[in-house]
Design a protein around this motif. Sequence first.
Motif, short mmCIF file in Angstrom:
data_model
loop_
_atom_site.label_atom_id
_atom_site.label_comp_id
_atom_site.label_asym_id
_atom_site.label_seq_id
_atom_site.Cartn_x
_atom_site.Cartn_y
_atom_site.Cartn_z
N UNK A 1 54.65 -42.71 33.83
CA UNK A 1 55.83 -43.43 33.31
C UNK A 1 55.56 -44.93 33.31
N UNK A 2 54.98 -45.43 34.39
CA UNK A 2 54.59 -46.83 34.46
C UNK A 2 53.61 -47.14 33.33
N UNK A 3 52.71 -46.22 33.05
CA UNK A 3 51.74 -46.40 31.98
C UNK A 3 52.39 -46.51 30.61
N UNK A 4 53.37 -45.64 30.35
CA UNK A 4 54.08 -45.72 29.07
C UNK A 4 54.75 -47.08 28.95
N UNK A 5 55.37 -47.53 30.06
CA UNK A 5 56.02 -48.84 30.05
C UNK A 5 54.99 -49.95 29.81
N UNK A 6 53.85 -49.91 30.51
CA UNK A 6 52.82 -50.94 30.34
C UNK A 6 52.33 -50.97 28.89
N UNK A 7 52.15 -49.81 28.30
CA UNK A 7 51.69 -49.72 26.92
C UNK A 7 52.72 -50.37 25.98
N UNK A 8 53.97 -49.94 26.08
CA UNK A 8 55.00 -50.46 25.18
C UNK A 8 55.34 -51.92 25.46
N UNK A 9 55.42 -52.28 26.72
CA UNK A 9 55.69 -53.68 27.07
C UNK A 9 54.53 -54.57 26.61
N UNK A 10 53.32 -54.06 26.67
CA UNK A 10 52.16 -54.81 26.18
C UNK A 10 52.25 -55.07 24.69
N UNK A 11 52.66 -54.06 23.94
CA UNK A 11 52.84 -54.25 22.50
C UNK A 11 53.93 -55.28 22.22
N UNK A 12 55.03 -55.21 22.97
CA UNK A 12 56.10 -56.19 22.80
C UNK A 12 55.64 -57.59 23.18
N UNK A 13 54.86 -57.71 24.26
CA UNK A 13 54.34 -59.01 24.67
C UNK A 13 53.40 -59.56 23.61
N UNK A 14 52.63 -58.71 23.00
CA UNK A 14 51.73 -59.12 21.93
C UNK A 14 52.54 -59.74 20.78
N UNK A 15 53.62 -59.09 20.40
CA UNK A 15 54.48 -59.59 19.32
C UNK A 15 55.07 -60.95 19.71
N UNK A 16 55.63 -61.05 20.92
CA UNK A 16 56.22 -62.31 21.37
C UNK A 16 55.15 -63.40 21.42
N UNK A 17 53.96 -63.08 21.92
CA UNK A 17 52.88 -64.06 21.97
C UNK A 17 52.50 -64.58 20.60
N UNK A 18 52.43 -63.69 19.63
CA UNK A 18 52.10 -64.10 18.26
C UNK A 18 53.21 -64.99 17.69
N UNK A 19 54.46 -64.60 17.88
CA UNK A 19 55.57 -65.40 17.38
C UNK A 19 55.63 -66.77 18.08
N UNK A 20 55.39 -66.78 19.38
CA UNK A 20 55.43 -68.05 20.10
C UNK A 20 54.22 -68.92 19.79
N UNK A 21 53.15 -68.32 19.40
CA UNK A 21 51.97 -69.11 19.04
C UNK A 21 52.30 -70.02 17.87
N UNK A 22 53.07 -69.50 16.92
CA UNK A 22 53.51 -70.32 15.78
C UNK A 22 54.41 -71.46 16.25
#
Length: 179
Positions: A100-121
């Motif tokens: 369950x922690x792994x599913x969260x890490x996977x999905x939260x990682x994808x969300x963090x990737x999106x936020x990182x890309x948006x904040x990079x701009x």
Amino acid sequence: MTTQTPQATQGLRNLYFTRTAVQLVWAVSVIAVAVKNPAAGATLLILYPLWDVACTLYDLKTSPESDSATTRYVNAVLGTLTAIGIGLTVYSHPAYAVATFGVWALLAGLLQLVVGILRRKLLGGQWAMILSGVQSTAAGIAFVLGGLSGKFQIKDLGGYAIFGAIYFLVGGILLSRKR
């Protein structure tokens, strides 16, 4: 696209440094106690996604840019549901809790990737958060597979938090330089 105020940048920098410290303490704690005291390890496992939720809510308050707000709200809901899922499984089926922690890490990682890309701009210098999102996604896959096969235990998740702390430290330093 909205612009980031200096106060919001400072708030985000402070959040990154706070996350660094807390994640290092969490990692050392889970590595040290999970084997000797499974109940304490279980509690720490439940607390980790709740800590992420608290950080996300603080982030939303101090950096309300609309480009990534929805993604961060989704992350807060995901972390809350994860803590509940871990709480329901950690005492009876610890391997499911790790998965369950792994599913969260996977999905939260994808969300963090999106936020990182948006904040990079918006802010620049978000490569550490982008890399962290990628690493979290990969680690999540490993935790799901390892948890379900019994190869990973709660104590093994400490390394994940250490890597996250390093990424947050680098992100905080980059934001400090930007100021």
